[in-house]
Design a protein around this motif. Structure first.
Motif, mmCIF file in Angstrom:
data_model
loop_
_atom_site.group_PDB
_atom_site.id
_atom_site.type_symbol
_atom_site.label_atom_id
_atom_site.label_comp_id
_atom_site.label_asym_id
_atom_site.label_seq_id
_atom_site.Cartn_x
_atom_site.Cartn_y
_atom_site.Cartn_z
ATOM 1 N N ASP A 22 -10.923 1.653 -12.826
ATOM 2 C CA ASP A 22 -11.688 2.178 -14.131
ATOM 3 C C ASP A 22 -13.088 2.440 -13.929
ATOM 4 O OD1 ASP A 22 -8.969 1.842 -15.410
ATOM 5 O OD2 ASP A 22 -9.583 -0.148 -16.293
ATOM 6 N N GLU A 23 -13.622 1.771 -13.106
ATOM 7 C CA GLU A 23 -15.083 2.166 -12.917
ATOM 8 C C GLU A 23 -15.221 3.438 -12.368
ATOM 9 O OE1 GLU A 23 -13.901 -0.647 -10.486
ATOM 10 O OE2 GLU A 23 -13.605 -1.604 -12.390
ATOM 11 N N ARG A 24 -14.650 3.738 -11.676
ATOM 12 C CA ARG A 24 -14.723 5.341 -10.863
ATOM 13 C C ARG A 24 -14.200 6.469 -12.076
ATOM 14 N NH1 ARG A 24 -12.969 6.215 -5.184
ATOM 15 N NH2 ARG A 24 -13.810 8.267 -5.842
ATOM 16 N N GLN A 26 -14.555 6.052 -15.378
ATOM 17 C CA GLN A 26 -15.856 5.866 -16.185
ATOM 18 C C GLN A 26 -16.884 6.861 -15.576
ATOM 19 O OE1 GLN A 26 -15.561 5.096 -19.392
ATOM 20 N NE2 GLN A 26 -17.574 6.245 -19.540
ATOM 21 N N ALA A 27 -17.223 6.504 -14.293
ATOM 22 C CA ALA A 27 -18.196 7.267 -13.771
ATOM 23 C C ALA A 27 -17.897 8.614 -13.853
ATOM 24 C CB ALA A 27 -18.534 6.962 -12.459
ATOM 25 N N ASP A 30 -18.344 9.998 -17.245
ATOM 26 C CA ASP A 30 -19.951 10.138 -17.361
ATOM 27 C C ASP A 30 -20.522 11.401 -17.092
ATOM 28 O OD1 ASP A 30 -19.651 7.915 -18.882
ATOM 29 O OD2 ASP A 30 -20.510 6.698 -17.417
#
Length: 99
Positions: A22-24, A26-27, A30
């Motif tokens: 999920d972090e990747r 979102q990045a 963004d």
């Protein structure tokens, strides 16, 4: 792929990146959002008179006021935003197909 499909499709799914953490995800979203914003600002600045371009630059720190200003200057602002979103998604989609 049709422009309307590109506009509506989730970019993560379109690129086949559902398995990313999920972090990747979102990045990535963004960075794409930032790219669309930069392209949009450049496109609009090119179409504004010098005085209006200076005014827009002054309003950059107040996004709501800047959007109000741009909406006045560009009645078709939503269409322009959508065009830039479609362009970025198309470029990303084509780049992943070449890999």
């Amino acid at each position: 792929m049709k422009s309307q499909d590109l506009l509506q499709d989730n970019i993560i799914e379109l690129l086949g990146l559902q398995t990313l953490p999920d972090e990747r995800k979102q990045a990535l979203v963004d960075k794409m959002t930032e790219l669309v914003q930069k392209r949009l600002i450049l496109r609009l600045m090119e179409q504004l008179a010098d005085e209006d371009a200076k005014k827009m630059a002054e309003l950059e720190q107040t996004p709501v006021e800047m959007m109000n200003f741009l909406s006045e200057k560009f009645p078709n602002l939503e269409d322009i935003v959508n065009e830039e979103i479609i362009k970025v998604k198309q470029e990303m989609f084509e780049a992943t197909e070449q890999v």
